[in-house]
Write a protein that holds these residues in place. Structure first.
Motif: not given
Length: 129
Positions: A22-35
């Motif tokens: 349980r806790g706080t997480y940071l996720y780094c992702g891209s958004a190169n797909g459609s939309g």
């Protein structure tokens, strides 16, 4: 930023049985797909969805997206590296969210606290603008 309200036992075959506390997480992702980024943010904020990416397991009910840092034309690896330099930020599971990345040890980061996560986001936002 994703807040997990309870411990989460991962079911994804690569990480099956691994526990995210349980806790706080940071996720780094891209958004190169459609939309683009709008579609990706909406997807991550939905609790019911087909699990496609590792992070989907965190956002299907136990975890909730509570903040986003959008960096147009930014690189998720550069973002992860900058966040990872902030004291109190660590890698909870090697390889999580970065199976298609040869550069990063993971794209999921754990924060010692919600306050540390917010500080990290603000520091990185200032550094990249």
């Amino acid at each position: 930023m994703i807040d997990l309200s309870a411990d989460l036992v991962l079911r994804n075959k690569r990480f099956a049985g691994t526990i995210l506390r349980r806790g706080t997480y940071l996720y780094c992702g891209s958004a190169n797909g459609s939309g683009g980024i709008a579609a990706r943010v909406k997807r991550h904020c939905r609790t019911e969805k087909k699990q496609h990416w590792h992070v989907d397991e965190l956002t299907n009910g136990t975890g909730h997206v509570v903040a986003m840092l959008v960096m147009p034309d930014g690189c998720e690896c550069d973002l992860r590296a900058a966040l990872g330099m902030v004291p109190g930020i660590s890698i909870p599971i090697a390889g999580f969210g970065s199976s298609d990345c040869a550069r990063c040890p993971a794209h999921l980061l754990a924060a010692e606290s919600h306050a540390v996560a917010m500080t990290a986001i603000e520091q990185v936002r200032k550094a990249f603008t």
